[in-house]
Design a protein around this motif. Structure first.
Motif, PDB file in Angstrom:
ATOM      1  N   GLN A  11      50.537  40.211  30.442  1.00 44.54           N
ATOM      2  CA  GLN A  11      49.432  40.643  29.394  1.00 44.54           C
ATOM      3  C   GLN A  11      49.791  39.605  27.941  1.00 44.54           C
ATOM      4  O   GLN A  11      49.112  39.414  27.446  1.00 44.54           O
ATOM      5  CB  GLN A  11      49.822  42.028  28.937  1.00 44.54           C
ATOM      6  N   GLU A  12      51.035  39.397  27.787  1.00 50.51           N
ATOM      7  CA  GLU A  12      51.429  38.855  26.537  1.00 50.51           C
ATOM      8  C   GLU A  12      52.368  37.820  26.414  1.00 50.51           C
ATOM      9  O   GLU A  12      53.488  38.229  26.206  1.00 50.51           O
ATOM     10  CB  GLU A  12      51.898  39.950  25.321  1.00 50.51           C
ATOM     11  N   PRO A  13      52.090  36.646  26.730  1.00 46.97           N
ATOM     12  CA  PRO A  13      53.182  35.392  27.018  1.00 46.97           C
ATOM     13  C   PRO A  13      54.019  35.131  25.748  1.00 46.97           C
ATOM     14  O   PRO A  13      55.088  34.843  25.809  1.00 46.97           O
ATOM     15  CB  PRO A  13      52.428  34.412  27.546  1.00 46.97           C
ATOM     16  N   SER A  14      53.488  35.497  24.500  1.00 46.08           N
ATOM     17  CA  SER A  14      54.123  35.179  23.295  1.00 46.08           C
ATOM     18  C   SER A  14      55.085  36.030  22.762  1.00 46.08           C
ATOM     19  O   SER A  14      55.623  36.197  21.763  1.00 46.08           O
ATOM     20  CB  SER A  14      52.992  34.924  22.263  1.00 46.08           C
ATOM     21  N   LEU A  15      55.247  37.394  23.740  1.00 44.96           N
ATOM     22  CA  LEU A  15      56.155  38.299  23.136  1.00 44.96           C
ATOM     23  C   LEU A  15      57.552  38.073  23.222  1.00 44.96           C
ATOM     24  O   LEU A  15      58.191  37.319  23.984  1.00 44.96           O
ATOM     25  CB  LEU A  15      55.857  39.555  23.982  1.00 44.96           C
ATOM     26  N   GLN A  16      58.187  38.151  22.227  1.00 45.15           N
ATOM     27  CA  GLN A  16      59.651  37.878  21.779  1.00 45.15           C
ATOM     28  C   GLN A  16      60.511  39.046  21.820  1.00 45.15           C
ATOM     29  O   GLN A  16      60.291  39.953  21.052  1.00 45.15           O
ATOM     30  CB  GLN A  16      59.683  37.037  20.509  1.00 45.15           C
ATOM     31  N   ALA A  24      59.947  46.535  31.824  1.00 48.59           N
ATOM     32  CA  ALA A  24      58.700  46.880  31.430  1.00 48.59           C
ATOM     33  C   ALA A  24      58.264  45.842  30.489  1.00 48.59           C
ATOM     34  O   ALA A  24      57.039  45.248  30.253  1.00 48.59           O
ATOM     35  CB  ALA A  24      58.485  48.160  30.698  1.00 48.59           C
ATOM     36  N   LEU A  25      59.124  45.235  29.680  1.00 47.58           N
ATOM     37  CA  LEU A  25      58.956  44.213  28.630  1.00 47.58           C
ATOM     38  C   LEU A  25      58.534  42.824  29.366  1.00 47.58           C
ATOM     39  O   LEU A  25      57.856  42.251  28.983  1.00 47.58           O
ATOM     40  CB  LEU A  25      60.221  44.101  27.650  1.00 47.58           C
ATOM     41  N   ASN A  26      59.381  42.770  30.504  1.00 47.73           N
ATOM     42  CA  ASN A  26      58.939  41.538  31.329  1.00 47.73           C
ATOM     43  C   ASN A  26      57.827  41.443  31.926  1.00 47.73           C
ATOM     44  O   ASN A  26      57.178  40.542  32.035  1.00 47.73           O
ATOM     45  CB  ASN A  26      60.202  41.201  32.134  1.00 47.73           C
ATOM     46  N   ASP A  27      57.383  42.641  32.243  1.00 50.67           N
ATOM     47  CA  ASP A  27      55.956  42.987  33.067  1.00 50.67           C
ATOM     48  C   ASP A  27      54.873  42.580  31.845  1.00 50.67           C
ATOM     49  O   ASP A  27      53.862  41.803  32.105  1.00 50.67           O
ATOM     50  CB  ASP A  27      55.910  44.341  33.521  1.00 50.67           C
ATOM     51  N   ILE A  28      55.227  43.077  30.705  1.00 50.72           N
ATOM     52  CA  ILE A  28      54.103  42.685  29.460  1.00 50.72           C
ATOM     53  C   ILE A  28      54.257  41.221  29.268  1.00 50.72           C
ATOM     54  O   ILE A  28      53.131  40.786  28.918  1.00 50.72           O
ATOM     55  CB  ILE A  28      54.537  43.617  28.181  1.00 50.72           C
ATOM     56  N   ARG A  29      55.115  40.690  29.198  1.00 48.49           N
ATOM     57  CA  ARG A  29      55.159  39.229  28.685  1.00 48.49           C
ATOM     58  C   ARG A  29      54.610  38.316  30.027  1.00 48.49           C
ATOM     59  O   ARG A  29      53.939  37.619  29.679  1.00 48.49           O
ATOM     60  CB  ARG A  29      56.583  38.689  28.452  1.00 48.49           C
ATOM     61  N   GLU A  30      55.024  38.592  31.182  1.00 45.99           N
ATOM     62  CA  GLU A  30      54.415  37.973  32.352  1.00 45.99           C
ATOM     63  C   GLU A  30      53.055  38.227  32.699  1.00 45.99           C
ATOM     64  O   GLU A  30      52.275  37.301  33.092  1.00 45.99           O
ATOM     65  CB  GLU A  30      55.246  38.330  33.650  1.00 45.99           C
ATOM     66  N   ASP A  37      58.907  39.283  16.499  1.00 44.27           N
ATOM     67  CA  ASP A  37      58.748  40.557  17.457  1.00 44.27           C
ATOM     68  C   ASP A  37      59.995  41.425  17.542  1.00 44.27           C
ATOM     69  O   ASP A  37      60.264  41.928  16.440  1.00 44.27           O
ATOM     70  CB  ASP A  37      58.341  40.265  18.621  1.00 44.27           C
ATOM     71  N   LEU A  38      60.677  41.608  18.528  1.00 42.72           N
ATOM     72  CA  LEU A  38      61.574  42.346  18.940  1.00 42.72           C
ATOM     73  C   LEU A  38      63.080  41.688  18.940  1.00 42.72           C
ATOM     74  O   LEU A  38      64.291  42.140  19.217  1.00 42.72           O
ATOM     75  CB  LEU A  38      61.778  43.072  20.250  1.00 42.72           C
ATOM     76  N   ILE A  84      56.209  54.834  24.395  1.00 43.55           N
ATOM     77  CA  ILE A  84      57.327  54.343  23.984  1.00 43.55           C
ATOM     78  C   ILE A  84      57.247  53.294  22.664  1.00 43.55           C
ATOM     79  O   ILE A  84      56.373  52.448  22.962  1.00 43.55           O
ATOM     80  CB  ILE A  84      58.048  53.647  25.144  1.00 43.55           C
ATOM     81  N   THR A  85      57.832  53.694  21.817  1.00 43.68           N
ATOM     82  CA  THR A  85      57.606  52.707  20.518  1.00 43.68           C
ATOM     83  C   THR A  85      58.909  52.008  20.275  1.00 43.68           C
ATOM     84  O   THR A  85      59.898  52.212  20.224  1.00 43.68           O
ATOM     85  CB  THR A  85      57.427  53.681  19.292  1.00 43.68           C
ATOM     86  N   LEU A  86      58.572  50.500  20.170  1.00 43.64           N
ATOM     87  CA  LEU A  86      59.708  49.464  20.183  1.00 43.64           C
ATOM     88  C   LEU A  86      59.571  48.650  18.831  1.00 43.64           C
ATOM     89  O   LEU A  86      58.783  48.301  18.357  1.00 43.64           O
ATOM     90  CB  LEU A  86      59.483  48.644  21.171  1.00 43.64           C
ATOM     91  N   LEU A  87      60.684  48.478  18.116  1.00 45.02           N
ATOM     92  CA  LEU A  87      60.779  48.150  16.830  1.00 45.02           C
ATOM     93  C   LEU A  87      62.128  47.191  17.016  1.00 45.02           C
ATOM     94  O   LEU A  87      63.067  47.434  17.660  1.00 45.02           O
ATOM     95  CB  LEU A  87      61.078  48.880  15.770  1.00 45.02           C
ATOM     96  N   PRO A  88      62.303  46.021  16.012  1.00 40.84           N
ATOM     97  CA  PRO A  88      63.625  45.130  16.125  1.00 40.84           C
ATOM     98  C   PRO A  88      64.566  45.834  15.294  1.00 40.84           C
ATOM     99  O   PRO A  88      64.325  46.816  14.554  1.00 40.84           O
ATOM    100  CB  PRO A  88      62.910  43.996  15.304  1.00 40.84           C
ATOM    101  N   LEU A  89      65.798  45.762  15.711  1.00 40.65           N
ATOM    102  CA  LEU A  89      66.917  46.213  14.895  1.00 40.65           C
ATOM    103  C   LEU A  89      66.981  45.837  13.520  1.00 40.65           C
ATOM    104  O   LEU A  89      66.738  44.716  13.104  1.00 40.65           O
ATOM    105  CB  LEU A  89      68.377  45.814  15.710  1.00 40.65           C
ATOM    106  N   PRO A  90      66.848  46.834  12.671  1.00 33.74           N
ATOM    107  CA  PRO A  90      66.979  46.667  11.312  1.00 33.74           C
ATOM    108  C   PRO A  90      68.372  46.146  10.882  1.00 33.74           C
ATOM    109  O   PRO A  90      69.295  46.157  11.543  1.00 33.74           O
ATOM    110  CB  PRO A  90      66.861  48.017  10.548  1.00 33.74           C
ATOM    111  N   GLY A  91      68.549  45.370   9.850  1.00 37.82           N
ATOM    112  CA  GLY A  91      69.648  44.861   9.339  1.00 37.82           C
ATOM    113  C   GLY A  91      70.254  43.563   9.507  1.00 37.82           C
ATOM    114  O   GLY A  91      71.292  43.102   9.320  1.00 37.82           O
TER     115      GLY A  91
END
Length: 250
Positions: free
Chosen positions: A56-61, A48-54, A111-112, A98-105
């Motif tokens: 909708q949002e090319p800058s998504l990390q 799904a993330l690849n679909d979004i980056r390809e 982004d992610l 679905i909510t996505l956040l980067p790993l803390p610590g």
């Protein structure tokens, strides 16, 4: 056709709420952005993330390498739970949100994407993550290793299954309070060398590495590491094992 059959036959639209923030861009501030993706059979968060980056949002990390749950690169917080994006099916979320956040610590790249490699390298150097062979000063490339019993090899292999994804560190309450805390991934690495008969370091050597509050005795035994380990590794068993070893050091 019944209403239920019509519903099942329709493609589901997933809603992804993703934290967007690039600390490298001056003045950028964290914001949650929502993206919609049409679900496909067997879709994972990674797909799904690849679909979004390809589309909708090319800058998504975000990070990935193997796409098979082996490299540990795609660790992120998925609906409040640290996990690997490549092994998490979207079908496990009934409401499709679905909510996505980067790993803390870990140091945020954007982004992610987080810099787990910096932490893992420091951990590896701290626990001296290599076999300490008393013959190292007299290397003989023709020398054969001693035969290892299959059950010993199996025990070492079990501890080698750690992919260093960082989920255990992000789920660790002690790590949130004590930045220098080694964490379960470091304990697992040391337990691996305790199990290896080729390693010749002594008990006091281990004590110097993890016998303080930043080591195994600093663990509060809340076991978030075990609860959220994508590989279901026996962190509780290894922490107890190392504590017993440390307690026996005179």
């Amino acid at each position: 056709m019944s209403d239920q059959e019509i519903k099942n036959d329709q493609e589901r639209v997933l809603k992804f709420n993703i934290l967007r923030f690039n600390p490298q861009v001056k003045g950028d501030t964290p914001v949650m952005k929502t993206y919609e993706v049409t679900e496909a059979p067997g879709m994972t968060i990674f797909i799904a993330l690849n679909d979004i980056r390809e589309n909708q949002e090319p800058s998504l990390q975000f990070d990935f390498i193997c796409r098979a749950g082996i490299c540990g690169s795609c660790g992120m917080v998925i609906n409040g739970r640290p996990d690997l994006a490549c092994r998490t099916l979207t079908s496990k979320f009934p409401d499709g949100e679905i909510t996505l956040l980067p790993l803390p610590g870990f140091e945020l790249i954007g982004d992610l994407s987080v810099n787990t490699g910096k932490f893992m390298r420091g951990m590896s150097e701290r626990v001296e993550s290599w076999v300490h062979d008393d013959m190292a000063e007299h290397v003989d490339l023709d020398r054969l290793e001693e035969r290892m019993e299959p059950e010993v090899a199996d025990e070492i292999y079990e501890l080698e299954r750690c992919v260093e994804c960082g989920c255990c560190i992000s789920a660790c309450a002690t790590k949130r309070m004590r930045d220098g805390f080694l964490g379960a991934v470091g304990f697992m690495r040391l337990a691996r060398y305790y199990a290896d008969p080729r390693d010749k370091r002594t008990d006091p050597d281990y004590y110097e590495l993890i016998g303080d509050d930043d080591g195994v005795f600093g663990c509060m035994t809340l076991l978030g590491c075990q609860d959220y380990c994508p590989k279901d590794l026996p962190h509780q068993t290894q922490i107890a094992f190392l504590r017993k070893k440390m307690a026996l050091v005179k």
